[in-house]
Design an enzyme around this catalytic site. Structure first.
Site, mmCIF file in Angstrom:
data_model
loop_
_atom_site.group_PDB
_atom_site.id
_atom_site.type_symbol
_atom_site.label_atom_id
_atom_site.label_comp_id
_atom_site.label_asym_id
_atom_site.label_seq_id
_atom_site.Cartn_x
_atom_site.Cartn_y
_atom_site.Cartn_z
ATOM 1 N N PRO A 380 44.172 41.865 38.507
ATOM 2 C CA PRO A 380 43.153 40.946 39.010
ATOM 3 C C PRO A 380 41.822 41.656 39.274
ATOM 4 C CG PRO A 380 44.755 41.459 40.727
ATOM 5 C CD PRO A 380 45.290 42.038 39.457
ATOM 6 N N GLY A 382 38.631 43.091 41.125
ATOM 7 C CA GLY A 382 38.519 43.729 42.429
ATOM 8 C C GLY A 382 39.644 44.686 42.737
ATOM 9 N N GLU A 509 36.618 46.252 27.921
ATOM 10 C CA GLU A 509 36.873 45.011 27.178
ATOM 11 C C GLU A 509 35.603 44.519 26.488
ATOM 12 O OE1 GLU A 509 38.649 42.806 25.143
ATOM 13 O OE2 GLU A 509 40.076 43.264 26.713
#
Length: 589
Positions: A380, A382, A509
């Site tokens: 996730p 953070g 990414e």
């Protein structure tokens, strides 16, 4: 107020020491200074002759006493004064410009050497303000006021010396103005220091706001946030207006007060001098000379007063410049030169917090990244993936634990050689203002040929659009590459990484925000880039890293799962939910 201004009010000289040290460290030309000072002395000495000439004329006034030799002498004196004053002024201005150029060079070198942590805590606009506005204040002092200060000092000292020789009693009466001037100038100087320092801080803050807003003007307009940002800027403008008024009040007091004191002295000199002339203790020519020398003291005294007020502004600017110059910088060359990075990257109980005592962003993580393989960081937002990337690039140092390349800590290698071994392709590749060629070759420390640039562009599938650009490789990309699409910027970023030929590849990414056609080309380019390299990928979409040799699932600063895609599907519940959600999203699309 801060403690620094308070300490200054107790000791006015305290702020001058770092100012003069800063100027001295720029190594101004001593020969140019010597020439300028010598000429200033000559100019001032020549000017001091005129009142003595006038005294003799008055004391022995007759038409026969004024001949060609006397007039020629006066003309020569005026010409010498004008020429020497012009040359000395230019020489001092030249030295001043050299000092500021040297100061800006030091600042620019320092700003490029400061670590990322410095920029985490300082707005870009504020930093730019140190480079431009603060140095401009120092430049104004040296190039505009230094000349008048030096010549003024010489003029006053010479005038006082001659006046003492003419009549020491009259001179003593005139010098009573000095304590009055000090009573006026010292408190005004302190006030100017406080105001100017606040002005520099406010200017830096406004520069920060303007820089941020203008660099993101598309976001501002798309969000209809013009009114909000206008008010944000106006707050700084209003504060600067108030400080400017305070500065204007101080400057408005200085001139009239000095004029009042000097006019008072003129009245006293004329009154007392007239009495001494009438008693025969002083000649009429002496009194005229006294009045002329008084004017030669009055004008320099006013200029010296302005110099000291500007000096206070320069001291305020210097404090901020010195704060930047003494900050700890990165050392690029210290350490072992890295010659081969084909070794595992090992993190051993790495813990990191941005602030002392704060919540850990990474909390005791350990892993091994095998050489020549693909390792993906998933989890996730953070969780600490980007922070880990920054630590691998040595932007940050672990609060606890170590990161090693093989058996050696990565900080044992020189920073320059370590970063040269890393190729980093961001989620949105950043381009610098310049041509396509400049951006592909950006950061390459060796000379690269045209063939190498074109080969890198071809492997990155960037040549397909570069050849269609108006000027090919010479096409300007605009600020931050705004003239190119996201996919085009990514491919140039990949070409840049290919040209560097790094041993370690870090990918954030690079296809997550691209359309399908651009993504296809970028994926193909990335395959060319990843061949035979140790690759670390931050994965926002699991479909892009299913074939990775190793996946590390990071959440809340900890690694909660590791293995292949298939292994995590069977062993890690949160990863399985991630995969199912993304699979469902792709099915809906």
């Amino acid at each position: 107020m801060s403690s620094k201004p308070a300490s200054f009010t107790k000791n006015p000289l305290k702020g001058w020491v770092p100012f003069w040290r800063l100027i001295r460290e720029t190594k101004p030309s001593r020969s140019a200074l010597a020439i300028a000072l010598t000429l200033s002395l000559s100019s001032t000495v020549t000017a001091l002759i005129v009142p003595l000439f006038t005294k003799n004329v008055v004391d022995s006034f007759s038409l026969s006493s004024i001949g060609v030799p006397q007039i020629s002498l006066l003309v020569v004196a005026f010409v010498i004064q004008a020429v020497t004053a012009a040359i000395s002024t230019y020489m001092l201005a030249r030295v001043g410009q050299q000092v500021i150029a040297g100061l800006r060079e030091r600042l620019w070198r320092k700003l490029l050497a400061l670590p990322v942590t410095y920029y985490d805590n300082h707005q870009t606009g504020e930093t730019v303000s140190r480079m431009t506005n603060d140095t401009a204040v120092v430049k104004g002092l040296i190039t505009e006021h230094m000349t008048s200060f030096i010549t003024g000092i010489i003029s006053i000292m010479g005038s006082v010396a001659i006046l003492i020789a003419l009549d020491w009693r009259m001179t003593l009466v005139m010098l009573t103005a000095a304590p009055l001037l000090m009573l006026v100038m010292v408190p005004l100087g302190r006030k100017m220091h406080l105001v100017s320092k606040s002005m520099q801080d406010e200017t830096a803050q406004l520069s920060g706001v303007l820089s941020q807003v203008l660099s993101e003007i598309r976001l501002v307009k798309a969000s209809n946030a013009e009114d909000r940002e206008f008010e944000s800027g106006m707050k700084g403008i209003r504060n600067m207006f108030k400080l400017g008024l305070s500065e204007g009040k101080v400057q408005a007091l200085i001139g009239p007060l000095i004029s009042l004191i000097m006019m008072l002295m003129l009245v006293i000199i004329i009154g007392y001098g007239g009495f001494r002339v009438s008693s025969g203790a002083l000649s009429a020519g002496d009194l005229v000379a006294f009045i002329l020398y008084l004017f030669q003291i009055m004008m320099p005294a006013s200029q010296i007063a302005m110099f000291f007020t500007q000096m206070q502004k320069a001291i305020g600017a210097t404090e901020r410049i010195n704060e930047t110059l003494i900050d700890t910088e990165e050392v690029l060359e210290t350490g072992v030169v890295l010659t081969g990075a084909n070794k595992p990257i090992v993190a051993d109980h790495v813990r990191f917090t941005y602030e002392s005592g704060g919540e850990p962003v990474l909390d005791g993580i350990s892993f091994v990244i095998p050489p020549g393989k693909v390792t993906a960081l998933v989890g996730p937002s953070g969780g600490g993936k980007t922070t880990l990337f920054s630590m691998l690039e040595r932007f940050y140092t672990p609060t606890e634990g170590t990161i090693r390349l093989g058996e050696e800590p990565i900080d044992s290698y020189s920073l320059r050689s370590w970063r040269a071994a890393i190729g980093y392709v961001q989620q949105e590749s950043t381009l610098m203002t310049g041509s396509v060629r400049d951006n592909i070759a950006y950061g390459t420390e060796r000379e690269v040929s045209e063939e190498e640039i074109q080969r890198a562009a071809s492997m990155a599938y960037a040549d397909r659009f570069i050849d269609q650009l108006p000027n090919g490789y010479e096409t300007e990309v605009g600020e931050r590459g705004i003239k190119l699409s996201g996919g085009q910027r990514q491919r140039i970023g990949i070409a840049r990484a290919l040209l560097r030929d790094p041993s370690i590849l870090m990918l954030d990414e690079a296809t997550s925000s691209l359309d399908s056609e651009s993504e296809h080309y970028v994926q193909e380019a990335l395959r060319n880039l990843m061949k035979g390299r140790t690759t670390i990928v931050i994965a926002h979409r699991l479909s892009t890293v299913i074939d990775a040799d190793q996946l590390l699932f990071i959440e809340n600063g900890r690694i909660t799962g590791r293995g292949t895609h298939a292994e995590l599907l069977s062993s890690h519940e949160l990863y399985r939910k991630f995969a199912e959600q993304q699979l469902q999203a792709q099915t809906v699309q």
